[in-house]
Every structure is written in C-alpha cells, then in structure tokens.
Design a protein around this motif. Structure first.
Motif, PDB file in Angstrom:
ATOM      1  N   THR A   1       0.824  -1.205   0.000  1.00 57.44           N
ATOM      2  CA  THR A   1       0.000   0.000   0.000  1.00 57.44           C
ATOM      3  C   THR A   1       0.861   1.257   0.000  1.00 57.44           C
ATOM      4  O   THR A   1       1.764   1.398   0.828  1.00 57.44           O
ATOM      5  N   TYR A   2       0.585   2.139  -0.949  1.00 59.66           N
ATOM      6  CA  TYR A   2       1.203   3.461  -0.992  1.00 59.66           C
ATOM      7  C   TYR A   2       0.212   4.465  -0.407  1.00 59.66           C
ATOM      8  O   TYR A   2      -0.994   4.365  -0.661  1.00 59.66           O
ATOM      9  N   ALA A   3       0.717   5.437   0.344  1.00 60.36           N
ATOM     10  CA  ALA A   3      -0.133   6.476   0.925  1.00 60.36           C
ATOM     11  C   ALA A   3       0.416   7.848   0.557  1.00 60.36           C
ATOM     12  O   ALA A   3       1.622   8.082   0.661  1.00 60.36           O
ATOM     13  N   VAL A   4      -0.459   8.743   0.129  1.00 59.15           N
ATOM     14  CA  VAL A   4      -0.039  10.088  -0.255  1.00 59.15           C
ATOM     15  C   VAL A   4      -1.059  11.102   0.257  1.00 59.15           C
ATOM     16  O   VAL A   4      -2.249  10.819   0.330  1.00 59.15           O
ATOM     17  N   ALA A   5      -0.569  12.289   0.599  1.00 58.28           N
ATOM     18  CA  ALA A   5      -1.447  13.383   1.000  1.00 58.28           C
ATOM     19  C   ALA A   5      -1.815  14.263  -0.183  1.00 58.28           C
ATOM     20  O   ALA A   5      -2.812  14.982  -0.128  1.00 58.28           O
ATOM     21  N   LEU A   6      -1.028  14.204  -1.260  1.00 49.61           N
ATOM     22  CA  LEU A   6      -1.285  14.988  -2.464  1.00 49.61           C
ATOM     23  C   LEU A   6      -1.421  14.040  -3.653  1.00 49.61           C
ATOM     24  O   LEU A   6      -0.528  13.199  -3.873  1.00 49.61           O
ATOM     25  N   PRO A   7      -2.500  14.132  -4.427  1.00 53.99           N
ATOM     26  CA  PRO A   7      -2.709  13.186  -5.528  1.00 53.99           C
ATOM     27  C   PRO A   7      -1.545  13.104  -6.515  1.00 53.99           C
ATOM     28  O   PRO A   7      -1.226  12.025  -7.004  1.00 53.99           O
ATOM     29  N   GLU A   8      -0.888  14.236  -6.795  1.00 54.20           N
ATOM     30  CA  GLU A   8       0.186  14.224  -7.788  1.00 54.20           C
ATOM     31  C   GLU A   8       1.378  13.365  -7.376  1.00 54.20           C
ATOM     32  O   GLU A   8       2.172  12.946  -8.220  1.00 54.20           O
ATOM     33  N   LEU A   9       1.502  13.076  -6.068  1.00 57.46           N
ATOM     34  CA  LEU A   9       2.583  12.209  -5.613  1.00 57.46           C
ATOM     35  C   LEU A   9       2.393  10.767  -6.073  1.00 57.46           C
ATOM     36  O   LEU A   9       3.346   9.977  -6.064  1.00 57.46           O
ATOM     37  N   LEU A  10       1.191  10.426  -6.508  1.00 61.51           N
ATOM     38  CA  LEU A  10       0.961   9.081  -7.046  1.00 61.51           C
ATOM     39  C   LEU A  10       1.779   8.846  -8.319  1.00 61.51           C
ATOM     40  O   LEU A  10       2.014   7.698  -8.702  1.00 61.51           O
ATOM     41  N   ARG A  11       2.229   9.932  -8.966  1.00 58.80           N
ATOM     42  CA  ARG A  11       3.065   9.778 -10.166  1.00 58.80           C
ATOM     43  C   ARG A  11       4.360   9.035  -9.874  1.00 58.80           C
ATOM     44  O   ARG A  11       4.972   8.470 -10.775  1.00 58.80           O
ATOM     45  N   GLU A  12       4.790   9.048  -8.604  1.00 59.62           N
ATOM     46  CA  GLU A  12       6.058   8.432  -8.244  1.00 59.62           C
ATOM     47  C   GLU A  12       5.977   6.909  -8.118  1.00 59.62           C
ATOM     48  O   GLU A  12       7.000   6.242  -7.972  1.00 59.62           O
ATOM     49  N   ILE A  13       4.789   6.356  -8.168  1.00 57.41           N
ATOM     50  CA  ILE A  13       4.647   4.900  -8.081  1.00 57.41           C
ATOM     51  C   ILE A  13       5.207   4.275  -9.363  1.00 57.41           C
ATOM     52  O   ILE A  13       4.854   4.701 -10.468  1.00 57.41           O
ATOM     53  N   PRO A  14       6.065   3.268  -9.251  1.00 54.56           N
ATOM     54  CA  PRO A  14       6.669   2.658 -10.447  1.00 54.56           C
ATOM     55  C   PRO A  14       5.611   2.107 -11.406  1.00 54.56           C
ATOM     56  O   PRO A  14       4.572   1.581 -10.994  1.00 54.56           O
TER      57      PRO A  14
ATOM     58  N   ALA B   1      -3.010   3.757  -2.617  1.00 51.88           N
ATOM     59  CA  ALA B   1      -2.962   3.062  -3.902  1.00 51.88           C
ATOM     60  C   ALA B   1      -2.365   1.682  -3.671  1.00 51.88           C
ATOM     61  O   ALA B   1      -1.365   1.535  -2.959  1.00 51.88           O
ATOM     62  N   GLN B   2      -2.993   0.673  -4.266  1.00 46.88           N
ATOM     63  CA  GLN B   2      -2.549  -0.708  -4.124  1.00 46.88           C
ATOM     64  C   GLN B   2      -2.526  -1.381  -5.487  1.00 46.88           C
ATOM     65  O   GLN B   2      -3.411  -1.123  -6.323  1.00 46.88           O
ATOM     66  N   PRO B   3      -1.535  -2.225  -5.752  1.00 47.78           N
ATOM     67  CA  PRO B   3      -1.561  -2.988  -6.999  1.00 47.78           C
ATOM     68  C   PRO B   3      -2.851  -3.812  -7.088  1.00 47.78           C
ATOM     69  O   PRO B   3      -3.281  -4.430  -6.116  1.00 47.78           O
ATOM     70  N   TYR B   4      -3.459  -3.788  -8.261  1.00 47.67           N
ATOM     71  CA  TYR B   4      -4.717  -4.510  -8.488  1.00 47.67           C
ATOM     72  C   TYR B   4      -4.503  -6.015  -8.375  1.00 47.67           C
ATOM     73  O   TYR B   4      -3.529  -6.566  -8.895  1.00 47.67           O
ATOM     74  N   VAL B   5      -5.411  -6.672  -7.674  1.00 47.06           N
ATOM     75  CA  VAL B   5      -5.382  -8.128  -7.535  1.00 47.06           C
ATOM     76  C   VAL B   5      -6.367  -8.714  -8.540  1.00 47.06           C
ATOM     77  O   VAL B   5      -7.575  -8.461  -8.464  1.00 47.06           O
ATOM     78  N   ALA B   6      -5.860  -9.461  -9.513  1.00 44.52           N
ATOM     79  CA  ALA B   6      -6.730 -10.070 -10.523  1.00 44.52           C
ATOM     80  C   ALA B   6      -7.751 -10.977  -9.846  1.00 44.52           C
ATOM     81  O   ALA B   6      -7.403 -11.756  -8.947  1.00 44.52           O
ATOM     82  N   ASN B   7      -9.014 -10.868 -10.270  1.00 45.88           N
ATOM     83  CA  ASN B   7     -10.067 -11.651  -9.628  1.00 45.88           C
ATOM     84  C   ASN B   7     -11.219 -11.861 -10.602  1.00 45.88           C
ATOM     85  O   ASN B   7     -11.196 -11.359 -11.736  1.00 45.88           O
ATOM     86  N   SER B   8     -12.246 -12.561 -10.159  1.00 45.54           N
ATOM     87  CA  SER B   8     -13.376 -12.922 -11.019  1.00 45.54           C
ATOM     88  C   SER B   8     -14.382 -11.792 -11.201  1.00 45.54           C
ATOM     89  O   SER B   8     -15.334 -11.926 -11.967  1.00 45.54           O
ATOM     90  N   GLY B   9     -14.196 -10.679 -10.483  1.00 42.67           N
ATOM     91  CA  GLY B   9     -15.162  -9.586 -10.543  1.00 42.67           C
ATOM     92  C   GLY B   9     -16.130  -9.566  -9.384  1.00 42.67           C
ATOM     93  O   GLY B   9     -16.994  -8.692  -9.307  1.00 42.67           O
ATOM     94  N   THR B  10     -15.979 -10.518  -8.469  1.00 42.98           N
ATOM     95  CA  THR B  10     -16.826 -10.546  -7.274  1.00 42.98           C
ATOM     96  C   THR B  10     -15.945 -10.580  -6.030  1.00 42.98           C
ATOM     97  O   THR B  10     -14.822 -11.075  -6.052  1.00 42.98           O
ATOM     98  N   ASP B  11     -16.482 -10.009  -4.950  1.00 38.51           N
ATOM     99  CA  ASP B  11     -15.820 -10.038  -3.645  1.00 38.51           C
ATOM    100  C   ASP B  11     -16.504 -11.067  -2.756  1.00 38.51           C
ATOM    101  O   ASP B  11     -17.695 -11.326  -2.895  1.00 38.51           O
ATOM    102  N   ILE B  12     -15.733 -11.611  -1.836  1.00 36.84           N
ATOM    103  CA  ILE B  12     -16.303 -12.379  -0.739  1.00 36.84           C
ATOM    104  C   ILE B  12     -16.353 -11.468   0.474  1.00 36.84           C
ATOM    105  O   ILE B  12     -15.337 -10.895   0.875  1.00 36.84           O
TER     106      ILE B  12
END
Length: 315
Positions: free
Chosen positions: A109-122, A165-176
């Motif tokens: 998990t990445y945490a930012v106080a300013l949205p533009e800092l999300l640009r720094e995520i690889p 921001a978190q890397p997306y976890v591939a899934n079937s489209g439903t949550d448990i």
C-alpha cells in the motif's frame, strides 16, 4: 441495560442499526440515539454522567461520531467496537500498516497526501486501485490501468485528503464479504465496485476454512468484535482488501437479533478481543508496510540529521 447509539444522518433510515435498536427496545432495554452531525453536545455533561452501559457507533468513516466514541472510552465507558480498534480500520493507510505488519494477506500500500505524488509509483505496479484513506461504501474507488490514466484522474482526486494506492489483484469480478458477529461468521458473494454488474446480487455462499481463518485473524489483529472483511480470491490465494467496523450484515440470518445479543454481551463483559490485540500490538515494528518515498535528495536528509544531532548535543 441502557445503551447509547451514535447514528449519523447517512444511516438515519438504514436497517442497520435501526432494526437492532428496535430489537433491544423490544427486549426491555433503554436505547438513546445521538446524531453526532445534528446535535449540540456539552461534552463534559454527556461523558461525565456515566449513565450508559455501552456506547455503540454506526457512522461514516469521516464523520464526528468516532470522536464522541473515543471521548466515551476516555471516560472509562464500554464502547462497541472498542474505540481504538475502530480507528485502526477507519484509516485505510493505518489499517494496511497494521495488517501487513501482523501477517495479514494484504496488498502493498502506498499512501499520499497529495494526488500528484501518485506519479512516483513505479509503472511496474500498474494497474492500481486508488481510493480515499477514509472512504466507505465503495466511494471513489478507481481502477487505474496506466500512468497516463492516472494523469487524467488527478483533477478528480484533488478534493480528497489522504489517498492510498494498491496494486490490483486479478479476480473474477466478485468479492467475498465475511461478516463476523457474536463469534460466528457468515459469507456472501457480491459484485466488486471495480466491476459493477447489476445482474450480480449479494448472496450467501459457503465459507471456506482458509477464508474463515483469515477473517478470524482480522478480528484478532484489529481487536474487532462486530466487523466485515472484503476478500478477493486472487491467483495467489485470498487477499484482504478492506475491513469495516459495524457493517450492514446483509444476508446474515436474524441479523438484528444476532447483533443485539452481541452488543449486550460486550456491554456486560467488554471486549477480550480488543484487550488481546492491545497487548499483542508490537511497540516498534521492524518495517513499515506502507511504502513512503523519501522526500528530498539524500544531502538534505543528512543535513537534517546532522542538525538534529547537534541540537541533541546542546541539550
């Protein structure tokens, strides 16, 4: 028993907790309802009376109700859930730090106080799931496929405070969704907010032993008694993507009665789960699971450290 429910306008007409309040009243208990967003409260009088056996919170993440609950806890009153435990899951950045440190299967998990800092995520971390750290009910959850898509989203994110921001976890489209109440667990399957499909309705599903063990671990880690856990069945196994205190308990049989009995039990004895979590919480974790980029060049960081050492020597 006399209980105080803190219920914000968002849940004024919601089945949960109103059905619980009706059930408790039918059993002969006195329930006072305080609406934190629409009441003038003299704090010392409200908290100093000690008239209630327990305080129960059902509010949105960013609302004022948690402050009142924490004040009640500070005055020595029983709260449901434990006020410290609620703070640990209402802030999703904090929840990620606690969960990863304690071994829960959660995404980095990445945490930012300013949205533009999300640009720094690889770029290698994309696609990303971006959402407010204080979000609830699926609000403002975005699936971001690329850095270019992030750029287009930044103006929309400008009104938010802390973001994760978190890397997306591939899934079937439903949550448990696992609901925990009174020592029991109930699982439902529902459509993911990232893959909305009106045809998919929330329904009860069998609870696997693996997911049940993870849900129980969630309660122990955060010190929660009434809670919900959102789990994705990813390619590498179940992943916890959200934790909610006092959820809707949809599809749980006799939910109002079950929750009412749990509230009464906690009012009588307090929460052993929360007490155990407070004892087990590490005082100084060896590593932070929340990825925080270094601010400024190394030379500036060294200068700050040297200045701090000089200040300490002068004391």
């Amino acid at each position: 028993m006399r209980l105080c429910f803190l219920v914000e306008e968002h849940y004024r007409h919601d089945g949960m907790p109103n059905e619980v309040i009706r059930q408790l009243t039918a059993w002969g208990h006195q329930v006072d309802v305080v609406r934190p967003g629409g009441s003038l409260l003299r704090m010392d009088e409200v908290m100093g009376s000690g008239a209630h056996d327990a305080w129960v919170l059902k509010t949105v993440s960013g609302g004022p109700g948690l402050t009142l609950l924490e004040a009640a806890a500070a005055a020595g009153m029983t709260t449901v859930n434990d006020a410290r435990s609620i703070r640990g899951v209402r802030d999703k950045a904090l929840a990620a730090a606690i969960g990863r440190t304690r071994g829960l299967p959660m995404p980095p998990t990445y945490a930012v106080a300013l949205p533009e800092l999300l640009r720094e995520i690889p770029a290698a971390e994309y696609p990303l799931v971006v959402k407010p750290a204080d979000g609830s009910s699926g609000r403002a959850v975005h699936l971001v496929s690329s850095p270019g898509e992030l750029e287009a989203l930044l103006p929309e994110l400008a009104g938010e405070h802390m973001l994760i921001a978190q890397p997306y976890v591939a899934n079937s489209g439903t949550d448990i969704k696992v609901y925990a109440v009174g020592g029991e667990q109930f699982a439902t399957e529902r459509c993911s907010p990232l893959h909305p499909d009106p045809a998919v309705r929330e329904r009860r599903v069998p609870l696997s032993a693996e997911v049940a063990a993870i849900a129980a671990q969630v309660g122990a880690v955060y010190g929660l008694d009434l809670y919900g856990v959102d789990v994705l069945l990813g390619p590498d196994g179940p992943v916890v993507v959200d934790v909610n205190d006092f959820p809707s308990f949809r599809q749980v049989p006799d939910a109002a009665a079950r929750v009412a009995r749990a509230v009464l039990g906690l009012a009588r004895t307090g929460s052993p789960v929360a007490a155990a979590a407070a004892v087990c919480r590490p005082r100084a974790p060896h590593g932070l699971p929340v990825s925080i980029p270094v601010q400024g060049p190394p030379v500036q960081t060294s200068a700050v450290q040297a200045s701090a050492r000089a200040g300490e020597a002068a004391l």
